[in-house]
Design a protein around this motif. Sequence first.
Motif, PDB file in Angstrom:
ATOM      1  N   ILE A  74       0.349 -25.403  -6.881  1.00 15.05           N
ATOM      2  CA  ILE A  74       1.205 -24.967  -6.211  1.00 15.05           C
ATOM      3  C   ILE A  74       1.684 -24.081  -7.488  1.00 15.05           C
ATOM      4  N   THR A  75       2.033 -22.687  -7.200  1.00 15.18           N
ATOM      5  CA  THR A  75       1.991 -22.185  -8.151  1.00 15.18           C
ATOM      6  C   THR A  75       3.261 -21.793  -8.856  1.00 15.18           C
ATOM      7  N   LEU A  76       3.842 -22.404  -9.769  1.00 16.10           N
ATOM      8  CA  LEU A  76       4.812 -21.459 -10.685  1.00 16.10           C
ATOM      9  C   LEU A  76       4.773 -20.502 -11.743  1.00 16.10           C
ATOM     10  N   SER A  77       6.146 -19.959 -12.433  1.00 17.88           N
ATOM     11  CA  SER A  77       6.461 -18.598 -12.342  1.00 17.88           C
ATOM     12  C   SER A  77       5.104 -18.754 -13.753  1.00 17.88           C
ATOM     13  N   SER A  78       5.332 -20.218 -14.159  1.00 16.99           N
ATOM     14  CA  SER A  78       4.919 -20.257 -15.959  1.00 16.99           C
ATOM     15  C   SER A  78       3.833 -21.447 -16.225  1.00 16.99           C
ATOM     16  N   GLN A  79       3.804 -22.185 -14.987  1.00 14.43           N
ATOM     17  CA  GLN A  79       2.581 -22.851 -14.712  1.00 14.43           C
ATOM     18  C   GLN A  79       1.888 -23.248 -13.279  1.00 14.43           C
ATOM     19  N   TYR A  80       0.532 -23.824 -13.374  1.00 12.30           N
ATOM     20  CA  TYR A  80      -0.244 -23.879 -12.158  1.00 12.30           C
ATOM     21  C   TYR A  80      -0.080 -25.777 -11.827  1.00 12.30           C
ATOM     22  N   HIS A  81       0.338 -26.020 -11.108  1.00 11.16           N
ATOM     23  CA  HIS A  81      -0.270 -27.085 -10.637  1.00 11.16           C
ATOM     24  C   HIS A  81      -1.059 -27.886  -9.098  1.00 11.16           C
ATOM     25  N   LEU A  82      -2.480 -28.367 -10.170  1.00 10.90           N
ATOM     26  CA  LEU A  82      -3.619 -28.287  -8.884  1.00 10.90           C
ATOM     27  C   LEU A  82      -3.852 -30.359  -9.162  1.00 10.90           C
ATOM     28  N   ILE A  83      -3.184 -30.446  -7.631  1.00 12.56           N
ATOM     29  CA  ILE A  83      -3.793 -31.984  -7.494  1.00 12.56           C
ATOM     30  C   ILE A  83      -4.760 -31.650  -6.179  1.00 12.56           C
ATOM     31  N   LEU A  98      -2.799 -32.652 -11.944  1.00 10.89           N
ATOM     32  CA  LEU A  98      -3.256 -30.990 -13.172  1.00 10.89           C
ATOM     33  C   LEU A  98      -2.532 -30.552 -13.731  1.00 10.89           C
ATOM     34  N   ALA A  99      -1.494 -30.603 -14.307  1.00 10.58           N
ATOM     35  CA  ALA A  99      -0.475 -28.749 -14.648  1.00 10.58           C
ATOM     36  C   ALA A  99      -0.944 -28.307 -15.759  1.00 10.58           C
ATOM     37  N   LEU A 100      -1.205 -26.885 -15.532  1.00  7.97           N
ATOM     38  CA  LEU A 100      -1.439 -26.112 -16.296  1.00  7.97           C
ATOM     39  C   LEU A 100      -0.949 -24.562 -17.251  1.00  7.97           C
ATOM     40  N   ASP A 101      -0.604 -24.173 -18.501  1.00 10.31           N
ATOM     41  CA  ASP A 101      -0.119 -23.013 -18.998  1.00 10.31           C
ATOM     42  C   ASP A 101      -0.280 -22.392 -18.210  1.00 10.31           C
ATOM     43  N   ARG A 102      -0.057 -21.511 -17.131  1.00  4.82           N
ATOM     44  CA  ARG A 102      -0.373 -20.197 -16.231  1.00  4.82           C
ATOM     45  C   ARG A 102      -1.337 -18.834 -17.277  1.00  4.82           C
ATOM     46  N   SER A 103      -0.229 -18.747 -18.243  1.00  4.40           N
ATOM     47  CA  SER A 103      -0.635 -17.504 -19.301  1.00  4.40           C
ATOM     48  C   SER A 103      -1.932 -18.001 -20.179  1.00  4.40           C
ATOM     49  N   ARG A 104      -2.432 -19.286 -20.152  1.00  8.17           N
ATOM     50  CA  ARG A 104      -3.760 -19.864 -21.086  1.00  8.17           C
ATOM     51  C   ARG A 104      -5.131 -20.081 -19.595  1.00  8.17           C
ATOM     52  N   ALA A 105      -4.598 -20.038 -18.884  1.00  2.92           N
ATOM     53  CA  ALA A 105      -6.029 -21.277 -17.828  1.00  2.92           C
ATOM     54  C   ALA A 105      -6.045 -19.821 -17.552  1.00  2.92           C
ATOM     55  N   ASN A 106      -7.510 -20.162 -16.932  1.00  2.33           N
ATOM     56  CA  ASN A 106      -8.556 -19.647 -16.210  1.00  2.33           C
ATOM     57  C   ASN A 106      -7.953 -20.698 -14.579  1.00  2.33           C
ATOM     58  N   LEU A 107      -7.826 -19.816 -13.503  1.00  2.38           N
ATOM     59  CA  LEU A 107      -7.855 -21.168 -12.758  1.00  2.38           C
ATOM     60  C   LEU A 107      -8.734 -20.896 -11.714  1.00  2.38           C
ATOM     61  N   ALA A 108      -9.350 -20.513 -11.261  1.00  6.59           N
ATOM     62  CA  ALA A 108     -10.960 -20.367 -10.576  1.00  6.59           C
ATOM     63  C   ALA A 108     -12.183 -22.018 -12.069  1.00  6.59           C
TER      64      ALA A 108
END
Length: 123
Positions: A74-83, A98-108
Amino acid sequence: MPNLDAALKEMMTIDGAIGASVVDYGSGMSLGSLSTTNDLDLTVASAGNTEVVRAKMRTIDQLGLKDGIEDVLITLSSQYHLIRPLTSRKGQGLFLYLALDRSRANLALARHLLKNIEETLEM
């Protein structure tokens, strides 16, 4: 082979992690969680993401697919949420969140590391 607490701590070492939980999607209850922020209510997020997992499971069943969910993003404007549902027999009915701060995360990389945690988690 990490246990629940070790897995949560390992999830929180992923770059950009702001919250992690292991959730029972039958009840929507979190079995454990860790967070670095008060801005993310993991109890509410865990229960809400339970609905996402249930809906996708129903859809797969209705379509007659012989497939399982690898992960949900799930992609939000400031976060990624991985299930990521657990695939072990003992882990049936549970998912990693897992919730991630999009500006600091490497999604892959986060997806890869979460997969490794899921595969080695002992429930």
